[in-house]
Design a protein around this motif. Structure first.
Motif, PDB file in Angstrom:
ATOM      1  N   CYS A   1      -5.238   6.096  -0.068  1.00 47.71           N
ATOM      2  CA  CYS A   1      -4.433   4.876  -0.004  1.00 47.71           C
ATOM      3  C   CYS A   1      -4.558   4.159  -1.333  1.00 47.71           C
ATOM      4  O   CYS A   1      -5.660   3.972  -1.851  1.00 47.71           O
TER       5      CYS A   1
ATOM      6  N   LEU B   1      -3.900   0.590  -2.855  1.00 51.26           N
ATOM      7  CA  LEU B   1      -3.674  -0.800  -2.483  1.00 51.26           C
ATOM      8  C   LEU B   1      -3.336  -1.570  -3.756  1.00 51.26           C
ATOM      9  O   LEU B   1      -4.153  -1.652  -4.681  1.00 51.26           O
TER      10      LEU B   1
ATOM     11  N   CYS C   1       0.841  -1.189   0.000  1.00 51.81           N
ATOM     12  CA  CYS C   1       0.000   0.000   0.000  1.00 51.81           C
ATOM     13  C   CYS C   1       0.882   1.247   0.000  1.00 51.81           C
ATOM     14  O   CYS C   1       2.043   1.209   0.399  1.00 51.81           O
TER      15      CYS C   1
ATOM     16  N   PHE D   1      -7.254   2.857   3.713  1.00 52.88           N
ATOM     17  CA  PHE D   1      -6.819   1.493   3.422  1.00 52.88           C
ATOM     18  C   PHE D   1      -8.019   0.553   3.299  1.00 52.88           C
ATOM     19  O   PHE D   1      -8.114  -0.229   2.345  1.00 52.88           O
TER      20      PHE D   1
ATOM     21  N   TYR E   1       0.473   5.736   0.421  1.00 52.43           N
ATOM     22  CA  TYR E   1      -0.405   6.823   0.847  1.00 52.43           C
ATOM     23  C   TYR E   1       0.020   8.129   0.209  1.00 52.43           C
ATOM     24  O   TYR E   1       1.207   8.408   0.068  1.00 52.43           O
TER      25      TYR E   1
END
Length: 172
Positions: A62, A64, A51, A98, A53
């Protein structure tokens, strides 16, 4: 290669009080970032997801990413989080971003099909403190049935193990 995340289990789903008044309260179902991490490790492997940010216009995003070895590519899905109303606002915002990115991968997507969960006052301990209604009861998912990523059955218990909510989707 298509990654399909399994349905959440009852012990992977948390309950949070959404609204409360003298007549009862409503609950929301949610997943934690830890659950997403466990499902990613279980499904794609600990070394095949990551991940990242970024802050965009004051909002935490976020990304992923999941690695697809058959095409030798990392595929990334992004989403934005909101600050937590409790505790560390920045950490809560990152965790929310997330989890929302996890939803984009299908992790826990069934939670969006939750029925309205209402617990009447006679099944919970509602108190008025400083002019506001509150409860110290804790609620847990006792049982959940999911069919084709849709919740079709749900039972909620309180901290004493008493069933306070039961629902089953009507069959067609």
């Amino acid at each position: 290669m298509e990654y399909m995340f399994r349905d959440l289990k009852s012990d992977e789903i948390e309950c949070k009080v959404s609204t409360i008044n003298e007549k009862g309260l409503s609950l929301l179902l949610y997943k934690t970032a830890r659950t997403d991490m466990q499902l990613l490790d279980e499904t794609v492997g600990a070394y095949f997801w990551k991940c990242d940010y970024k802050e965009v216009k004051g909002n935490m995003y976020c990304g992923l990413s999941v690695y697809y070895p058959n095409i030798n590519e990392w595929i990334t899905k992004w989403d934005c989080g909101v600050e937590s109303a409790f505790g560390d606002k920045e950490k809560g915002e990152a965790s929310d971003a997330f989890k929302r990115a996890g939803f984009k991968w299908g992790i826990g997507i069934e939670l969006y099909t939750s029925p309205f969960i209402y617990i009447p006052a006679d099944k919970c301990d509602i108190r008025q403190v400083n002019g506001r209604y509150t409860t110290y009861d804790k609620f847990h998912v006792k049982e959940i049935e999911i069919t084709d990523k849709e919740i079709t059955g749900l039972a909620i218990k309180n901290q004493k193990g008493v069933r306070v909510f039961s629902w089953r989707k009507a069959s067609k």
